[in-house]
Design a protein around this motif. Structure first.
Motif, mmCIF file in Angstrom:
data_model
loop_
_atom_site.group_PDB
_atom_site.id
_atom_site.type_symbol
_atom_site.label_atom_id
_atom_site.label_comp_id
_atom_site.label_asym_id
_atom_site.label_seq_id
_atom_site.Cartn_x
_atom_site.Cartn_y
_atom_site.Cartn_z
ATOM 1 N N LEU A 35 -2.711 -6.221 -7.375
ATOM 2 C CA LEU A 35 -3.526 -5.028 -7.634
ATOM 3 C C LEU A 35 -3.390 -4.074 -6.448
ATOM 4 C CD1 LEU A 35 -6.734 -6.773 -9.065
ATOM 5 C CD2 LEU A 35 -4.758 -5.860 -10.318
ATOM 6 N N ASP A 36 -3.805 -2.836 -6.650
ATOM 7 C CA ASP A 36 -3.584 -1.833 -5.602
ATOM 8 C C ASP A 36 -4.379 -2.142 -4.337
ATOM 9 O OD1 ASP A 36 -5.922 0.432 -5.179
ATOM 10 O OD2 ASP A 36 -6.099 -0.641 -7.070
ATOM 11 N N ALA A 37 -3.929 -1.595 -3.219
ATOM 12 C CA ALA A 37 -4.489 -1.944 -1.912
ATOM 13 C C ALA A 37 -5.835 -1.278 -1.647
ATOM 14 C CB ALA A 37 -3.495 -1.546 -0.819
ATOM 15 N N ASN A 38 -6.116 -0.143 -2.289
ATOM 16 C CA ASN A 38 -7.348 0.590 -1.972
ATOM 17 C C ASN A 38 -8.560 0.028 -2.693
ATOM 18 O OD1 ASN A 38 -6.010 2.317 -0.334
ATOM 19 N ND2 ASN A 38 -5.718 3.891 -1.905
ATOM 20 N N GLU A 39 -8.406 -0.172 -4.003
ATOM 21 C CA GLU A 39 -9.588 -0.525 -4.810
ATOM 22 C C GLU A 39 -9.479 -1.883 -5.492
ATOM 23 O OE1 GLU A 39 -11.162 2.976 -7.199
ATOM 24 O OE2 GLU A 39 -9.094 3.589 -6.827
ATOM 25 N N HIS A 40 -8.318 -2.558 -5.347
ATOM 26 C CA HIS A 40 -8.079 -3.805 -6.093
ATOM 27 C C HIS A 40 -8.359 -3.596 -7.577
ATOM 28 C CE1 HIS A 40 -7.360 -6.138 -2.544
ATOM 29 N NE2 HIS A 40 -8.522 -5.820 -2.026
ATOM 30 N N ALA A 46 0.855 -1.190 0.000
ATOM 31 C CA ALA A 46 0.000 0.000 0.000
ATOM 32 C C ALA A 46 0.888 1.237 0.000
ATOM 33 C CB ALA A 46 -0.886 -0.006 1.244
ATOM 34 N N LEU A 47 0.339 2.348 -0.452
ATOM 35 C CA LEU A 47 1.099 3.604 -0.425
ATOM 36 C C LEU A 47 1.527 3.897 1.005
ATOM 37 C CD1 LEU A 47 -0.676 6.189 -2.748
ATOM 38 C CD2 LEU A 47 1.713 5.419 -2.842
ATOM 39 N N GLY A 48 2.784 4.266 1.168
ATOM 40 C CA GLY A 48 3.291 4.522 2.518
ATOM 41 C C GLY A 48 3.910 3.296 3.155
ATOM 42 N N GLY A 49 3.705 2.128 2.543
ATOM 43 C CA GLY A 49 4.279 0.888 3.070
ATOM 44 C C GLY A 49 5.696 0.672 2.553
ATOM 45 N N VAL A 50 6.079 -0.599 2.400
ATOM 46 C CA VAL A 50 7.467 -0.895 2.024
ATOM 47 C C VAL A 50 7.579 -1.543 0.635
ATOM 48 C CG1 VAL A 50 8.350 -1.063 4.369
ATOM 49 C CG2 VAL A 50 7.406 -3.093 3.291
ATOM 50 N N ILE A 109 5.565 -0.106 -5.899
ATOM 51 C CA ILE A 109 6.234 -1.176 -6.655
ATOM 52 C C ILE A 109 7.738 -0.946 -6.679
ATOM 53 C CG2 ILE A 109 4.209 -1.576 -8.100
ATOM 54 C CD1 ILE A 109 5.710 -0.232 -10.427
ATOM 55 N N LEU A 110 8.446 -2.026 -6.956
ATOM 56 C CA LEU A 110 9.906 -1.905 -7.025
ATOM 57 C C LEU A 110 10.295 -1.127 -8.284
ATOM 58 C CD1 LEU A 110 12.120 -3.192 -5.133
ATOM 59 C CD2 LEU A 110 12.720 -4.507 -7.149
ATOM 60 N N LYS A 111 11.276 -0.251 -8.122
ATOM 61 C CA LYS A 111 11.785 0.481 -9.292
ATOM 62 C C LYS A 111 12.749 -0.449 -10.020
ATOM 63 C CE LYS A 111 11.351 5.200 -7.624
ATOM 64 N NZ LYS A 111 12.013 6.272 -6.876
ATOM 65 N N GLY A 112 12.188 -1.305 -10.833
ATOM 66 C CA GLY A 112 12.980 -2.346 -11.481
ATOM 67 C C GLY A 112 14.041 -1.766 -12.412
#
Ligand SMILES: Cc1ncc(COP(=O)(O)O)c(C=O)c1O
Length: 357
Positions: free
Chosen positions: A220-225, A186-190, A253-256
């Motif tokens: 998928l994103d944590a807020n809305e899937h 989620a945004l703000g996570g790791v 996401i990882l900056k690949g």
């Protein structure tokens, strides 16, 4: 190029001469040497290369309890004349230090990271597999070393580098399940950090996806899937119409580094790339109207993994196996890494050839 303050103890007899490069089972064979450095009293010290051996760990080691640990994954290859090559070192340094900051681990000075990598890969260069598409997988990692129970940042840490030969990656196309129940980040996570715990947390949903017949989870994103993030250990790309689309790096996401390389190559070849939020509905609509041409994952290990099926809400969407853009991109990256295609972006660093190996 060499860092004079690394103490080097070599193996008495290396194992590489008896290693079968034709039959590499990835993940189990480690090169002869490992690099380590300790963070003690506010500085990185004890820089050392020595024979690869087990570590002794106290049961109160903080990593075992609180997971203050992170890692990187890179590849060393060989040019046709045998010159060992490292790839985009600066990007990996930036990323390991971004992960370290987020995990409250002291950042690495450039000379420790670059010095350890250069010395270890130079010394163990005989372990770089000769076949095209194969590489030496290099695994830098950092972890807490205080023996202490109680949640706080450790005062001491280890930074280590180990390396493993990896054969050519003849990956078959993979199937993905878009995950509507569990989340990766989620945004703000790791999510943007290469924190060890991210991989542990992904194991259970991945196991469920595999039991349902898919290879990997499409997060998928944590807020809305709704918005697509990434896959297992890969970033994700879609070719819709004549555009290449990949989720923007929003912090989840990882900056690949492969992602960045692919975007650079596409732009150089005049292929339009969009880095933006892309929803699973947009992908399914594109599939339905025939404009979804390709889907592929990108990462250091596979370089590119082609996707042949996406499952979402009990419905499967199969992709035609054309893979024009993904095949071109894979050949480009492998060609640059093997020194066959001109390194016009300056991604490679040459290491000295050791004549004694
Ligand atoms: C979660 C995750 N996403 C994406 C990637 C791809 O990143 P890179 O291309 O730098 O290997 C990786 C692998 O490192 C990963 O672990």
């Amino acid at each position: 190029m060499s860092v004079s303050n690394i103490k080097i103890t070599k193996v008495n007899s290396d194992r590489v001469k008896s290693f079968d490069f034709e039959n590499i089972t990835f993940g189990r064979t480690f090169t002869d040497h490992m690099f380590s450095a300790d963070y003690i009293d506010g500085k990185w010290t004890n820089l050392e290369i020595r024979p690869t051996e087990p570590l002794s760990i106290h049961p109160g080691n903080m990593t075992l309890h609180y997971g203050q640990a992170l890692f990187e994954g890179m590849k060393a290859t060989k040019a046709q004349d045998g010159t060992p090559l490292l790839y985009r070192l600066d990007k990996y340094l930036t990323r390991i230090n971004a992960s370290a900051k987020r995990m409250c681990i002291p950042e690495l000075p450039e000379e420790v990271f670059f010095g350890g990598l250069r010395e270890l890969v130079t010394l163990d260069q005989a372990w770089i597999p000769p076949q095209s598409g194969s590489a030496l997988y290099v695994r830098p990692f950092m972890f807490a070393t205080d023996d202490h129970i109680g949640v706080r940042p450790s005062n001491t840490y280890k930074f280590m580098i180990i390396a493993l030969p990896a054969g050519p990656y003849y990956g078959r196309p993979v199937s993905l399940r878009a995950e509507s129940t569990y989340i990766r980040a989620a945004l703000g996570g790791v999510g943007e950090a290469k924190a060890a715990g991210n991989y542990a947390a992904a194991m259970y949903p991945t196991k469920l996806a595999q039991e349902a017949g898919y290879d990997q989870v499409l997060w998928l994103d944590a807020n809305e899937h709704k918005y697509i993030q990434e896959v297992g250990t890969m970033n994700i790309f879609f070719v819709i119409g004549d555009k290449v689309i990949t989720p923007n790096t929003d912090g989840t996401i990882l900056k690949g580094i492969t992602r960045d390389s692919l975007i650079t190559i596409c732009k150089d070849k005049g292929i339009q790339v969009e880095e933006r939020p892309i929803s699973i509905d947009e992908v399914i609509d594109a599939h339905k109207n025939g404009s979804l041409k390709e889907c592929f994952g990108s990462g250091t290990a596979a370089v590119i993994a082609k996707v042949n099926k996406i499952g979402y809400k009990d419905q499967d969407y199969s992709l035609a196996e054309s893979y024009q853009i993904s095949s071109m991109l894979k050949e480009s990256i492998n060609g640059i890494r093997a020194g066959i295609i001109e390194d016009k972006f300056g991604w490679l660093e040459k290491l000295p050839i050791l004549t004694t190996v």
